[in-house]
Design a protein around this motif. Structure first.
Motif, PDB file in Angstrom:
ATOM      1  N   MET A 126       0.826  -1.203   0.000  1.00  0.00           N
ATOM      2  CA  MET A 126       0.000   0.000   0.000  1.00  0.00           C
ATOM      3  C   MET A 126       0.868   1.265   0.000  1.00  0.00           C
ATOM      4  N   ARG A 127       1.985   1.190   0.740  1.00  0.00           N
ATOM      5  CA  ARG A 127       2.876   2.344   0.781  1.00  0.00           C
ATOM      6  C   ARG A 127       3.464   2.614  -0.597  1.00  0.00           C
ATOM      7  N   GLN A 128       3.869   1.550  -1.302  1.00  0.00           N
ATOM      8  CA  GLN A 128       4.432   1.721  -2.633  1.00  0.00           C
ATOM      9  C   GLN A 128       3.388   2.259  -3.604  1.00  0.00           C
ATOM     10  N   ALA A 129       2.149   1.764  -3.465  1.00  0.00           N
ATOM     11  CA  ALA A 129       1.084   2.247  -4.337  1.00  0.00           C
ATOM     12  C   ALA A 129       0.799   3.719  -4.073  1.00  0.00           C
ATOM     13  N   GLY A 130       0.773   4.094  -2.792  1.00  0.00           N
ATOM     14  CA  GLY A 130       0.547   5.492  -2.454  1.00  0.00           C
ATOM     15  C   GLY A 130       1.647   6.385  -2.979  1.00  0.00           C
ATOM     16  N   ARG A 131       2.893   5.890  -2.871  1.00  0.00           N
ATOM     17  CA  ARG A 131       4.020   6.666  -3.380  1.00  0.00           C
ATOM     18  C   ARG A 131       3.920   6.855  -4.878  1.00  0.00           C
ATOM     19  N   ALA A 132       3.509   5.805  -5.589  1.00  0.00           N
ATOM     20  CA  ALA A 132       3.374   5.889  -7.041  1.00  0.00           C
ATOM     21  C   ALA A 132       2.332   6.925  -7.436  1.00  0.00           C
ATOM     22  N   ILE A 133       1.237   6.993  -6.666  1.00  0.00           N
ATOM     23  CA  ILE A 133       0.190   7.973  -6.955  1.00  0.00           C
ATOM     24  C   ILE A 133       0.707   9.393  -6.736  1.00  0.00           C
ATOM     25  N   VAL A 134       1.432   9.592  -5.625  1.00  0.00           N
ATOM     26  CA  VAL A 134       1.987  10.918  -5.335  1.00  0.00           C
ATOM     27  C   VAL A 134       2.978  11.330  -6.419  1.00  0.00           C
TER      28      VAL A 134
ATOM     29  N   TYR B 212       3.066  10.404  -9.447  1.00  0.00           N
ATOM     30  CA  TYR B 212       2.373  10.687 -10.704  1.00  0.00           C
ATOM     31  C   TYR B 212       1.754  12.081 -10.662  1.00  0.00           C
ATOM     32  N   ALA B 213       1.159  12.420  -9.524  1.00  0.00           N
ATOM     33  CA  ALA B 213       0.518  13.727  -9.399  1.00  0.00           C
ATOM     34  C   ALA B 213       1.535  14.852  -9.201  1.00  0.00           C
ATOM     35  N   LEU B 214       2.561  14.584  -8.388  1.00  0.00           N
ATOM     36  CA  LEU B 214       3.602  15.572  -8.092  1.00  0.00           C
ATOM     37  C   LEU B 214       4.966  14.916  -8.284  1.00  0.00           C
ATOM     38  N   PRO B 215       5.387  14.734  -9.510  1.00  0.00           N
ATOM     39  CA  PRO B 215       6.653  14.024  -9.753  1.00  0.00           C
ATOM     40  C   PRO B 215       7.837  14.768  -9.172  1.00  0.00           C
ATOM     41  N   PRO B 216       8.837  14.047  -8.647  1.00  0.00           N
ATOM     42  CA  PRO B 216      10.045  14.707  -8.120  1.00  0.00           C
ATOM     43  C   PRO B 216      10.770  15.455  -9.226  1.00  0.00           C
ATOM     44  N   ARG B 217      11.301  16.597  -8.878  1.00  0.00           N
ATOM     45  CA  ARG B 217      11.977  17.445  -9.863  1.00  0.00           C
ATOM     46  C   ARG B 217      13.380  17.804  -9.408  1.00  0.00           C
ATOM     47  N   CYS B 218      14.225  18.062 -10.365  1.00  0.00           N
ATOM     48  CA  CYS B 218      15.596  18.482 -10.078  1.00  0.00           C
ATOM     49  C   CYS B 218      15.554  19.758  -9.244  1.00  0.00           C
ATOM     50  N   PRO B 219      16.269  19.819  -8.141  1.00  0.00           N
ATOM     51  CA  PRO B 219      16.227  21.011  -7.284  1.00  0.00           C
ATOM     52  C   PRO B 219      16.824  22.253  -7.929  1.00  0.00           C
ATOM     53  N   ALA B 220      17.563  22.079  -9.008  1.00  0.00           N
ATOM     54  CA  ALA B 220      18.200  23.229  -9.660  1.00  0.00           C
ATOM     55  C   ALA B 220      17.406  23.748 -10.855  1.00  0.00           C
ATOM     56  N   CYS B 221      16.939  22.853 -11.733  1.00  0.00           N
ATOM     57  CA  CYS B 221      16.291  23.311 -12.965  1.00  0.00           C
ATOM     58  C   CYS B 221      14.819  22.940 -13.057  1.00  0.00           C
ATOM     59  N   GLY B 222      14.343  22.038 -12.204  1.00  0.00           N
ATOM     60  CA  GLY B 222      12.936  21.676 -12.219  1.00  0.00           C
ATOM     61  C   GLY B 222      12.570  20.541 -13.144  1.00  0.00           C
ATOM     62  N   THR B 223      13.541  19.961 -13.833  1.00  0.00           N
ATOM     63  CA  THR B 223      13.272  18.819 -14.698  1.00  0.00           C
ATOM     64  C   THR B 223      12.814  17.621 -13.864  1.00  0.00           C
ATOM     65  N   ILE B 224      11.848  16.856 -14.367  1.00  0.00           N
ATOM     66  CA  ILE B 224      11.389  15.662 -13.659  1.00  0.00           C
ATOM     67  C   ILE B 224      12.530  14.644 -13.568  1.00  0.00           C
ATOM     68  N   VAL B 225      12.743  14.122 -12.365  1.00  0.00           N
ATOM     69  CA  VAL B 225      13.812  13.146 -12.121  1.00  0.00           C
ATOM     70  C   VAL B 225      13.229  11.914 -11.453  1.00  0.00           C
ATOM     71  N   GLY B 226      14.084  10.943 -11.157  1.00  0.00           N
ATOM     72  CA  GLY B 226      13.606   9.657 -10.667  1.00  0.00           C
ATOM     73  C   GLY B 226      13.287   9.603  -9.192  1.00  0.00           C
TER      74      GLY B 226
END
Length: 265
Positions: A1-9, A11-25
């Protein structure tokens, strides 16, 4: 459930590079371009202020000309990276964009120089304090957030209340080296009981950016009165003079006291 919740988050708010804002892993991860642009410091450096000295012999005790002429009141002031576009953006987004998670990112890259600096002694992290008016307006002290994160990662304790900022200072942007030193003169004081907590310890000042060094010098000068065995400094980014132009003081417009810029993106 935790992994599923993380995947949803993600998808909605993908992690971004702290310098340029590009979506990262993953969170607090730079994209390849920004990571490649970071200039990590750790080679031969001045034994006193830690400014890079590419021609020096590693492990030597060579001091730069500036320290020989005017020795700073600290012994070593390493930084994780050289000040550049990516490092600058991270610092500004923490300070003015309220991206407080960037403090953990910065601390993670400051961990190696901290361990080398602290050694086996009784080290104590001391964040450079803000004046109460600036703290109230900003809501947090970015140096204190970085110190907290470093303590969690390294186990080296911190003391937020050892050093006080007793004088409000104007922004130092655009000021020369002597003017900056004049502005911060008398800005710091030891807190009541500081001498008992600091006596015999290695105090390490923590700040985000080291440019002219006026703030670090003023703070370290006061800490030396505490009876500490040693005073050093550690920062996220260090402004390094442009070796190509030989211009040593253009960087004086940039300091850990940057205030006039706003970064909300």
């Amino acid at each position: 459930m935790r992994q599923a919740g993380r995947a949803i988050v993600d998808y909605a708010l993908p992690p971004r590079c702290p310098a340029c804002g590009t979506i990262v892993g993953a969170d607090r991860q730079f994209c390849l371009d920004c990571w490649s642009s970071l200039d990590f410091l750790g080679g031969p450096a001045c034994a006193r202020c830690s400014i890079p000295l590419p021609s020096a012999v590693p492990g030597g005790d060579l001091e730069c000309g500036a320290c020989l002429a005017d020795p700073p009141p600290f012994e070593g002031a390493p930084a994780a990276v050289a000040y550049g576009p990516a490092a600058r953006t991270v610092a500004l987004r923490l300070k003015y964009g309220r991206r407080v998670g960037h403090a953990r990112l910065m601390a993670g890259l400051m961990l190696a120089p901290l361990r080398a600096l602290a050694g086996e002694g009784e080290a104590l992290l001391v964040p450079v304090p803000l004046h109460r008016w600036r703290l109230w307006s900003r809501g947090f002290n970015q140096a204190a957030l970085v110190a907290d994160a470093l303590t969690r990662l390294s186990g080296v304790p911190h003391d937020h209340d050892l050093l006080l900022r007793v004088k409000a200072t104007p922004p130092m942007r655009g000021k020369g080296k002597r003017e900056r030193a004049r502005i911060v003169a008398g800005a710091f004081a030891l807190a009541p009981g500081a001498k008992e907590r600091a006596r015999g310890r290695h105090l390490i000042l923590i700040d985000d950016v080291h440019a002219s060094g006026a703030t670090l010098r003023a703070a370290a000068r006061i800490l030396r009165r505490s009876g500490a065995a040693r005073v050093s400094a550690l920062c996220w980014a260090r402004v390094v003079p442009d070796a190509a132009t030989g211009n040593l003081f253009d960087f004086a417009a940039l300091d850990s006291d940057m205030q006039s810029e706003r970064m909300t993106g």
